[in-house]
Design a protein around this motif. Structure first.
Motif, PDB file in Angstrom:
ATOM      1  N   LYS A   1      97.075  15.659   2.347  1.00 13.56           N
ATOM      2  CA  LYS A   1      96.359  15.693   3.634  1.00 13.56           C
ATOM      3  C   LYS A   1      97.048  14.810   4.668  1.00 13.56           C
ATOM      4  N   LYS A   2      97.482  13.624   4.242  1.00 10.49           N
ATOM      5  CA  LYS A   2      98.054  12.663   5.188  1.00 10.49           C
ATOM      6  C   LYS A   2      99.507  12.946   5.541  1.00 10.49           C
ATOM      7  N   THR A   3     100.244  13.587   4.618  1.00 17.90           N
ATOM      8  CA  THR A   3     101.678  13.780   4.868  1.00 17.90           C
ATOM      9  C   THR A   3     102.071  15.238   5.101  1.00 17.90           C
ATOM     10  N   GLY A   4     101.211  16.161   4.705  1.00 15.87           N
ATOM     11  CA  GLY A   4     101.549  17.573   4.841  1.00 15.87           C
ATOM     12  C   GLY A   4     102.441  18.088   3.723  1.00 15.87           C
ATOM     13  N   LYS A   5     102.745  17.238   2.758  1.00 17.70           N
ATOM     14  CA  LYS A   5     103.576  17.643   1.618  1.00 17.70           C
ATOM     15  C   LYS A   5     102.836  17.331   0.325  1.00 17.70           C
ATOM     16  N   SER A   6     103.062  18.176  -0.685  1.00 15.47           N
ATOM     17  CA  SER A   6     102.411  17.989  -1.986  1.00 15.47           C
ATOM     18  C   SER A   6     103.111  16.886  -2.784  1.00 15.47           C
ATOM     19  N   LEU A   7     102.447  16.461  -3.846  1.00 13.37           N
ATOM     20  CA  LEU A   7     103.046  15.467  -4.740  1.00 13.37           C
ATOM     21  C   LEU A   7     104.374  15.970  -5.290  1.00 13.37           C
ATOM     22  N   ASP A   8     104.419  17.243  -5.701  1.00 10.58           N
ATOM     23  CA  ASP A   8     105.665  17.802  -6.231  1.00 10.58           C
ATOM     24  C   ASP A   8     106.791  17.756  -5.198  1.00 10.58           C
ATOM     25  N   GLN A   9     106.463  18.021  -3.940  1.00  5.30           N
ATOM     26  CA  GLN A   9     107.484  17.950  -2.886  1.00  5.30           C
ATOM     27  C   GLN A   9     107.974  16.516  -2.716  1.00  5.30           C
ATOM     28  N   TRP A  10     107.064  15.554  -2.760  1.00  8.71           N
ATOM     29  CA  TRP A  10     107.468  14.148  -2.619  1.00  8.71           C
ATOM     30  C   TRP A  10     108.273  13.681  -3.831  1.00  8.71           C
ATOM     31  N   ILE A  11     107.927  14.179  -5.000  1.00  9.62           N
ATOM     32  CA  ILE A  11     108.710  13.835  -6.194  1.00  9.62           C
ATOM     33  C   ILE A  11     110.142  14.321  -6.013  1.00  9.62           C
ATOM     34  N   ALA A  12     110.299  15.541  -5.504  1.00 11.18           N
ATOM     35  CA  ALA A  12     111.648  16.091  -5.270  1.00 11.18           C
ATOM     36  C   ALA A  12     112.397  15.241  -4.240  1.00 11.18           C
ATOM     37  N   ILE A  13     111.715  14.814  -3.206  1.00 10.57           N
ATOM     38  CA  ILE A  13     112.341  13.968  -2.174  1.00 10.57           C
ATOM     39  C   ILE A  13     112.764  12.628  -2.786  1.00 10.57           C
ATOM     40  N   ALA A  14     111.882  12.057  -3.583  1.00 11.45           N
ATOM     41  CA  ALA A  14     112.196  10.762  -4.218  1.00 11.45           C
ATOM     42  C   ALA A  14     113.408  10.896  -5.139  1.00 11.45           C
ATOM     43  N   ARG A  15     113.456  11.966  -5.900  1.00 15.30           N
ATOM     44  CA  ARG A  15     114.606  12.178  -6.793  1.00 15.30           C
ATOM     45  C   ARG A  15     115.889  12.404  -6.002  1.00 15.30           C
ATOM     46  N   ALA A  16     115.783  13.159  -4.903  1.00 12.71           N
ATOM     47  CA  ALA A  16     116.968  13.459  -4.089  1.00 12.71           C
ATOM     48  C   ALA A  16     117.522  12.209  -3.418  1.00 12.71           C
ATOM     49  N   SER A  17     116.712  11.172  -3.317  1.00 12.98           N
ATOM     50  CA  SER A  17     117.170   9.928  -2.675  1.00 12.98           C
ATOM     51  C   SER A  17     118.290   9.270  -3.471  1.00 12.98           C
ATOM     52  N   GLY A  18     118.363   9.577  -4.763  1.00  6.36           N
ATOM     53  CA  GLY A  18     119.381   8.976  -5.612  1.00  6.36           C
ATOM     54  C   GLY A  18     118.942   7.661  -6.227  1.00  6.36           C
ATOM     55  N   PHE A  19     117.791   7.145  -5.796  1.00  2.67           N
ATOM     56  CA  PHE A  19     117.293   5.898  -6.373  1.00  2.67           C
ATOM     57  C   PHE A  19     116.639   6.192  -7.716  1.00  2.67           C
ATOM     58  N   GLU A  20     116.836   5.283  -8.677  1.00  2.00           N
ATOM     59  CA  GLU A  20     116.277   5.488 -10.008  1.00  2.00           C
ATOM     60  C   GLU A  20     115.240   4.442 -10.387  1.00  2.00           C
TER      61      GLU A  20
ATOM     62  N   PHE B   1     100.558   4.926  -2.078  1.00  4.30           N
ATOM     63  CA  PHE B   1     101.168   6.250  -2.189  1.00  4.30           C
ATOM     64  C   PHE B   1     102.602   6.148  -2.709  1.00  4.30           C
ATOM     65  N   ALA B   2     103.358   5.183  -2.200  1.00  2.00           N
ATOM     66  CA  ALA B   2     104.751   5.022  -2.644  1.00  2.00           C
ATOM     67  C   ALA B   2     104.801   4.695  -4.132  1.00  2.00           C
ATOM     68  N   ASN B   3     103.911   3.842  -4.583  1.00  4.67           N
ATOM     69  CA  ASN B   3     103.842   3.467  -5.990  1.00  4.67           C
ATOM     70  C   ASN B   3     103.534   4.692  -6.859  1.00  4.67           C
ATOM     71  N   MET B   4     102.541   5.488  -6.439  1.00  8.39           N
ATOM     72  CA  MET B   4     102.160   6.663  -7.203  1.00  8.39           C
ATOM     73  C   MET B   4     103.311   7.674  -7.288  1.00  8.39           C
ATOM     74  N   VAL B   5     103.935   7.973  -6.173  1.00  5.88           N
ATOM     75  CA  VAL B   5     105.031   8.941  -6.163  1.00  5.88           C
ATOM     76  C   VAL B   5     106.192   8.430  -7.019  1.00  5.88           C
ATOM     77  N   SER B   6     106.497   7.156  -6.919  1.00  7.39           N
ATOM     78  CA  SER B   6     107.588   6.586  -7.712  1.00  7.39           C
ATOM     79  C   SER B   6     107.297   6.714  -9.203  1.00  7.39           C
TER      80      SER B   6
END
Length: 186
Positions: free
Chosen positions: A18-37, A56-61
């Motif tokens: 609701k707040k970002t317009g993107k689903s958890l799965d989309q944010w997971i993909a973004i987090a992975r694409a960042s290259g950070f582990e 939110f950042a903690n949950m997605v991470s």
């Protein structure tokens, strides 16, 4: 308590979209694409680059790291269980081939450390416990331990008995009969 925790987590996932317009799965993909582990790196990235709150950042991470590290399929889970214990895989294969003959309603449900054997409920499990042994847990409530059919003890509280196997030759009629009894009762 668990229901409340699960409900709170689900609410947080819904609020993220609701707040970002993107689903958890989309944010997971973004987090992975960042290259950070590392967890802290992903949290910092999401907070600084995407304006996330810490929650939110903690949950997605956490979710991104869980899904990246966890196997994707049932076959992957089983392969991981026998990684470094390949000599035990024939025991598993022999057991599952015999158990599959019980009926069309047998479900093999791999978990991280074992494979649950289910019908209407769990009737047993197969677990490579050491590099040299597979343990078969069986639900045989009311049956006395005798010989190689041991009480499960501290092995696993989800089954009543255990049989220790070191060779596919030990998957014999006696063991299959015990498993079939448990299947019939499930």
């Amino acid at each position: 308590m668990t229901d409340k925790v699960e409900a709170a987590a689900q609410t947080m996932i819904e609020n993220l979209e609701k707040k970002t317009g993107k689903s958890l799965d989309q944010w997971i993909a973004i987090a992975r694409a960042s290259g950070f582990e590392k967890h802290g790196q992903i949290v910092k990235y999401l907070k600084t680059e995407h304006g996330f709150t810490h929650g939110f950042a903690n949950m997605v991470s956490i979710k991104a790291r869980e899904t990246a590290a966890s196997p994707k399929t049932a076959d992957d889970l089983v392969d991981n269980q026998y990684s470094g214990k390949e000599s035990l895989r024939p025991i598993y294969d022999t057991l599952t081939a015999a158990i599959a003959q019980f009926g069309d309603d047998v479900v093999l449900a791999p978990k991280k450390a074992y494979v649950s054997l289910r019908r209407n409920k769990q009737f047993g499990l197969i677990q490579p416990s050491t590099k040299t042994r597979v343990d078969v847990g069986i639900n045989l409530k009311g049956m006395d331990a005798d010989g190689r059919l041991e009480k499960s003890g501290s092995f696993n509280s989800m089954v009543s008995h255990r049989v220790r196997l070191t060779s596919p030759d030990e998957v014999n009629e006696e063991l299959i009969n015990w498993l079939h009894q448990a299947y019939d009762a499930a």
